[in-house]
Design a protein around this motif. Sequence first.
Motif, PDB file in Angstrom:
ATOM      1  N   LEU A 106     -21.086   2.643 -12.209  1.00  0.00           N
ATOM      2  CA  LEU A 106     -20.148   2.650 -11.091  1.00  0.00           C
ATOM      3  C   LEU A 106     -20.719   3.296  -9.835  1.00  0.00           C
ATOM      4  CD1 LEU A 106     -16.820   3.579 -12.925  1.00  0.00           C
ATOM      5  CD2 LEU A 106     -17.706   1.314 -12.355  1.00  0.00           C
ATOM      6  N   ALA A 107     -21.961   3.750  -9.902  1.00  0.00           N
ATOM      7  CA  ALA A 107     -22.575   4.405  -8.743  1.00  0.00           C
ATOM      8  C   ALA A 107     -22.967   3.380  -7.689  1.00  0.00           C
ATOM      9  CB  ALA A 107     -23.816   5.193  -9.174  1.00  0.00           C
ATOM     10  N   MET A 108     -22.905   3.810  -6.435  1.00  0.00           N
ATOM     11  CA  MET A 108     -23.384   2.967  -5.337  1.00  0.00           C
ATOM     12  C   MET A 108     -24.892   3.121  -5.208  1.00  0.00           C
ATOM     13  SD  MET A 108     -20.778   3.629  -2.195  1.00  0.00           S
ATOM     14  CE  MET A 108     -19.008   3.629  -2.372  1.00  0.00           C
ATOM     15  N   THR A 109     -25.537   2.065  -4.769  1.00  0.00           N
ATOM     16  CA  THR A 109     -26.954   2.151  -4.440  1.00  0.00           C
ATOM     17  C   THR A 109     -27.087   2.833  -3.071  1.00  0.00           C
ATOM     18  OG1 THR A 109     -27.000   0.049  -3.250  1.00  0.00           O
ATOM     19  CG2 THR A 109     -27.397  -0.028  -5.659  1.00  0.00           C
ATOM     20  N   ALA A 110     -28.294   3.210  -2.705  1.00  0.00           N
ATOM     21  CA  ALA A 110     -28.519   3.821  -1.391  1.00  0.00           C
ATOM     22  C   ALA A 110     -28.095   2.879  -0.271  1.00  0.00           C
ATOM     23  CB  ALA A 110     -29.986   4.219  -1.241  1.00  0.00           C
ATOM     24  N   ALA A 111     -28.373   1.588  -0.409  1.00  0.00           N
ATOM     25  CA  ALA A 111     -27.973   0.611   0.613  1.00  0.00           C
ATOM     26  C   ALA A 111     -26.454   0.497   0.694  1.00  0.00           C
ATOM     27  CB  ALA A 111     -28.594  -0.754   0.328  1.00  0.00           C
ATOM     28  N   GLU A 112     -25.782   0.550  -0.449  1.00  0.00           N
ATOM     29  CA  GLU A 112     -24.319   0.502  -0.462  1.00  0.00           C
ATOM     30  C   GLU A 112     -23.723   1.751   0.182  1.00  0.00           C
ATOM     31  OE1 GLU A 112     -23.552  -2.220  -4.455  1.00  0.00           O
ATOM     32  OE2 GLU A 112     -23.856  -0.058  -4.677  1.00  0.00           O
ATOM     33  N   VAL A 113     -24.333   2.901  -0.059  1.00  0.00           N
ATOM     34  CA  VAL A 113     -23.877   4.143   0.580  1.00  0.00           C
ATOM     35  C   VAL A 113     -24.017   4.032   2.093  1.00  0.00           C
ATOM     36  CG1 VAL A 113     -24.384   6.604   0.897  1.00  0.00           C
ATOM     37  CG2 VAL A 113     -24.292   5.640  -1.405  1.00  0.00           C
TER      38      VAL A 113
END
Length: 159
Positions: free
Chosen positions: A17-24
């Motif tokens: 469920l974690a966001m990727t760096a790009a999603e952040v």
Amino acid sequence: MSADSQPRAALRHGSRLAMTAAEVDAFLAGERVCRVATAGPDGHPHVSPLWFAWDGAALWLCSLVSSRRFTDLTARPRVAVVVDAGDAYGELRGVEIRGTARVVGPVPWDGVVTPDLAEAERLFTEKYPEQRHVRRKGRHAWIRVEPEHTSTWDFRKGA
């Protein structure tokens, strides 16, 4: 977000469920309001909403210098900031950043855009164009929060 500060999941579901760096980066660029948690002199928490900008490495805040938030941050600079979105359970997503707040530039800010404030001022002006004049009235100060710990969640990935 730098490779050494990759977001980690805030939930026991782990990285699913974690966001990727790009999603952040995309999430923080798009959202308009964060919640800043500070500690008062008695140790009690104080949480207040505030506009913010994300430059890819740090969160920029522009706070009234007469606010409790600014008083707390300058006396005890450890801070937690949450940006979240979603209404239904399966839509919830967000980022929690914990770090140390650092005032950048004069207090109060005199409106002069120095090299160390140029990116923050550019990002704020793009994100909140209707409020540019407010920051220049000599009542605000710039604060930079560099993430020491970042937690993320995106329940949309659990579907």
